[in-house]
Write an enzyme that holds these catalytic residues in place. Structure first.
Site, mmCIF file in Angstrom:
data_model
loop_
_atom_site.group_PDB
_atom_site.id
_atom_site.type_symbol
_atom_site.label_atom_id
_atom_site.label_comp_id
_atom_site.label_asym_id
_atom_site.label_seq_id
_atom_site.Cartn_x
_atom_site.Cartn_y
_atom_site.Cartn_z
ATOM 1 N N SER A 1 5.345 -10.519 3.599
ATOM 2 C CA SER A 1 5.175 -9.857 2.314
ATOM 3 C C SER A 1 4.887 -8.393 2.600
ATOM 4 C CB SER A 1 4.002 -10.462 1.532
ATOM 5 O OG SER A 1 2.755 -10.005 2.051
ATOM 6 N N ASP A 2 5.095 -7.519 1.621
ATOM 7 C CA ASP A 2 4.581 -6.168 1.765
ATOM 8 C C ASP A 2 3.079 -6.207 1.459
ATOM 9 O OD1 ASP A 2 4.410 -3.406 2.107
ATOM 10 O OD2 ASP A 2 6.327 -3.059 1.118
ATOM 11 N N TYR A 3 2.415 -5.089 1.591
ATOM 12 C CA TYR A 3 0.966 -4.990 1.510
ATOM 13 C C TYR A 3 0.466 -5.517 0.161
ATOM 14 C CZ TYR A 3 -3.580 -2.741 2.485
ATOM 15 O OH TYR A 3 -4.905 -2.475 2.737
ATOM 16 N N THR A 4 -0.187 -6.673 0.169
ATOM 17 C CA THR A 4 -0.752 -7.366 -1.009
ATOM 18 C C THR A 4 0.298 -7.677 -2.072
ATOM 19 O OG1 THR A 4 -1.441 -5.384 -2.258
ATOM 20 C CG2 THR A 4 -2.998 -6.256 -0.632
ATOM 21 N N ALA A 5 1.584 -7.690 -1.710
ATOM 22 C CA ALA A 5 2.626 -7.910 -2.715
ATOM 23 C C ALA A 5 2.563 -9.305 -3.313
ATOM 24 C CB ALA A 5 4.004 -7.663 -2.104
#
Length: 752
Positions: free
Chosen positions: A293-297
């Site tokens: 995932s991207d950062y906290t996505a």
């Protein structure tokens, strides 16, 4: 050398790219070890392998929101419990060894940690931003700089970089244009593959091999209005034809991880899109690595309005195909209960964990868990003289000469007095560009330092900042005008600060800031010859005193050796050869603007503009088109020949043209081949880049260039997402930009 990747591009479009299945790549003992680990792991330990957290053992305060665990003690406790599989964005061997010791010696199963980081265009030696380097039109250069980055990053204790960004970016208002290769599919695909090869090297188990993670899957560069984190609403054909090929090229080059986009596509956030991450990525494209995932996505699925709460967001992400959650901590908090309740099958979790463990196996982490954690290498391989020399070379080859009335190059032997004016004249804080937070502040070479080092009499360099980047300086313009009048020639160093490009830096107006424009206009009014040095991370709309300068150089953010590289070009030690990877519009309001647009039913023809596809205030054209870039040499193309005007279904045609250096200097030119399908079942772009060839010629020297085209180069995405080529007439151009060139025609004939 002619760059021909039609097979890769065609495969990417068709969805038939393949990588070896992990089980085929590993020895039986390695497969058995992974199977044994999965059989022994608790659900909490499995969720831990699927969790990536910020590295508190060696923090570097990267530009992300501070959420989750932020101290070493708490992070160590999580590692002991087997609740972490990957740490990211810390560097330094000592801290990494402490963390790895805990994972190996104090956790129940002793599974080694994977260390990742955002090494986008350099660790300590900072190379030109990716967009700038793409202006070289030389993927081999990008492969070399990526290799140097890998050598430094692995010496600092990293196994993986969240790069390259391979999003095709067609709206210059988007701040992350700076991280990619620009607006073109073919150029982007060539550079994607080159950077993956450079990062990873020839052997993933070498301690200087750095895993690549092409991002952001998919179509993040198509966010509406160029607005960061925004929505993407595009057709299936556009997704497949424009935005997937660079990923296919990166995967074909061996990338084993990728990152899901922050954005939604057609109403579904990428992090929760099973059609995208499983059916297309794993099914059609045969990707066999794992997905971050991207950062906290994953957590942000709630804010999207797509998930009810964090538990639901976790369920959606894992079922979609996100294998590793970054920083939110959702997987470790919610996967155990989701499996227990039956909302997520254990088999789904096991598949994700297997992918992660296979990648760790692929880089030899089980056999050598302390690989890339060598203190001697850390001392020897970072910020070396060889890397700095490469950074200087890359920087000089990234500078685009946009216009030149003959004022450049300057002759240092003439003893001219030079006025260096502008907020970037002596500025060192903005030479690196965005996403270079590992670089040591103050070690980059500013413009003034570079010019002085190249001048026989450095005292002839007069400096006046004139203004700040966004704010005026009291009396600054008057002082700058006085300095300009005292000089023979003026160099204006203008543009964007590095925090005006990059993530979350979308802009409504892609122009020189108002105070700098006023400075430029005042200096231009002195009548002195003006050379403009643009500092920027995107294409810009230029006006008045900037646009009308006697010479303009696009110098982007060039990294550690900025000042020296700029001086090399200014004084003619190096001959500019770069080309624009993005189109410079006349006005900000033209965005999104890109060269391979459609003609529409009412194109402007023969200067007829009434009731035509144009803006009322400007032409529907570029000030400086994609592929444009001048040289101190004069290159001429002539003698276009086609081996046949008939292209048979399973044959090829050869195209030749003669390039001559008519100037007095040795120089390099990038010759570009474009095509247009005149009539098709889907309207086609006015031009499409298919080949590039870089040629270096001595004064007076000529060379015959050869290109080849086959049916595969003419394919496109048709109805039902089928890859098709249709018989009919095609135009082709061999030229020095996406405008003009030598024109020919040929016809594709049907099979049989």
């Amino acid at each position: 050398m002619t760059l021909d990747r039609r097979a890769v591009l065609t495969a990417a479009l068709a969805g038939f790219l393949t990588l070896p299945l992990p089980r085929r790549a590993f020895a039986a003992g390695e497969v058995a070890r992974v199977d044994d680990l999965i059989a022994r792991m608790t659900i909490e330990e499995k969720a831990g392998q699927m969790t990536c957290l910020a590295d508190s053992f060696r923090p570097y305060n990267p530009p992300n929101p501070q959420v989750g665990i932020q101290n070493e003690k708490d992070l160590a406790a999580e590692i002991r419990k087997g609740r972490v599989g990957c740490l990211f964005n810390g560097i330094g061997v000592a801290g990494a060894r402490r963390a790895q010791d805990i994972a190996l010696r104090q956790s129940r199963l002793g599974i080694p940690l994977l260390f990742a980081g955002d090494v986008i265009h350099g660790l300590k030696t900072i190379f030109p931003v990716t967009l700038a380097e793409s202006a070289s039109f030389d993927p081999a250069l990008a492969e070399r700089t990526a290799r140097a980055m890998a050598v430094e990053a692995t010496a600092a204790g990293l196994h993986l970089t969240f790069a390259p960004m391979v999003d095709v970016a067609r709206d210059q208002r988007w701040g992350r244009v700076v991280e990619g290769a620009g607006e073109d599919v073919t150029l982007g695909s060539l550079f994607a593959a080159a950077r993956v090869r450079g990062f990873q090297g020839r052997d993933l188990r070498r301690d200087d091999s750095l895993l690549a993670c092409p991002k952001h899957f998919a179509a993040y560069g198509a966010v509406a209005g160029g607005l960061e984190y925004g929505s993407v609403d595009i057709s299936e054909e556009t997704l497949r034809e424009t935005h997937l090929p660079p990923f296919g090229s990166a995967f074909a080059a061996g990338a084993l991880t990728t990152m899901a986009a922050f954005s939604e596509i057609n109403g579904i956030p990428a992090t929760a899109d099973r059609d995208l991450l499983t059916d297309l990525l794993r099914g059609e494209m045969k990707f066999r690595g794992f997905v971050f995932s991207d950062y906290t996505a994953d957590e942000e699925l709630v804010a999207h309005g797509f998930a009810e709460d964090e538990r639901d967001a976790t369920r959606l992400a894992i079922l979609a195909g996100v294998d590793m959650s970054m920083q939110s901590g959702l997987y470790i908090r919610h996967i155990p209960d989701l499996v227990k309740s039956g909302a997520v099958p254990m088999e789904t979790v096991d598949v994700a964990v297997r992918r992660i463990l296979y990648v760790k196996t692929a880089i030899g982490l089980f056999e050598n868990p302390y690989r890339s954690l060598n203190e001697e290498a850390e001392k020897a391989r970072i910020f070396t003289s060889a890397h700095r020399a490469l950074a200087r070379e890359a920087a000089t080859r990234s500078i685009v000469l946009l216009q030149n009335s003959g004022v450049l190059p300057l002759d240092p032997a003439r003893g001219q007095t030079i006025a260096l004016i502008g907020p970037f004249a002596e500025d060192r804080m903005n030479v690196y560009g965005p996403w270079a937070f590992y670089g040591d502040k103050g070690k980059g070479v500013d413009i003034a330092t570079g010019l002085r080092a190249a001048m026989p009499d450095p005292a002839r360099l007069l400096i006046a900042p004139g203004s700040g980047i966004l704010t005026p300086i009291d009396g600054g313009v008057a002082k700058a005008v006085e300095t300009a009048k005292a000089a023979d020639i003026v160099i204006l160093a203008l543009g964007e600060s590095q925090d005006m490009s990059g993530e979350a830096q979308s802009r409504t107006a892609i122009e020189i800031p108002v105070v700098q424009q006023a400075l430029a206009d005042a200096v231009a009014a002195t009548g002195k010859p003006v050379i403009v040095l643009l500092r920027h991370g995107r294409a810009l709309a230029l006006h008045d005193g900037v646009a009308n300068a006697q010479a303009i150089l696009a110098t982007w953010f060039l990294g550690s050796e900025s000042g020296h590289a700029i001086a090399d070009i200014i004084f003619g030690k190096k001959n500019p050869s770069a080309k624009l990877p993005v189109s410079f519009p006349w006005e900000s309001g033209q965005e999104p603007f890109f060269y391979d647009r459609k003609s529409t039913g009412r194109p402007v023809i023969d200067n007829r503009t009434e009731y035509r596809s144009r803006y009322a205030t400007t032409d529907n054209s570029a000030r400086y088109p994609f592929g444009h870039g001048l040289s101190y040499s004069e290159f001429a193309l002539e003698g276009l020949k086609l081996s046949d005007t008939a292209l048979r279904w399973d044959r090829a045609i050869e195209i030749t043209a003669r390039l001559t250096n008519k100037g007095a200097r040795k120089g390099s030119e990038v010759v570009q081949l474009y095509i247009r399908d005149r009539v098709a079942s889907r309207t086609r772009p006015i031009r499409e880049l298919k080949r590039i060839q870089r040629v270096t010629l001595a004064p007076g020297e000529s060379k015959t260039l050869r290109f080849s085209l086959s049916r595969a180069d003419l394919q496109f995405v048709g109805a039902g997402s089928r890859i098709i080529a249709e018989p009919g007439a095609f135009d082709l151009w061999v030229g020095q930009s996406s405008v003009g060139g030598l024109k020919g025609t040929f016809t594709l004939y049907a099979e049989g």
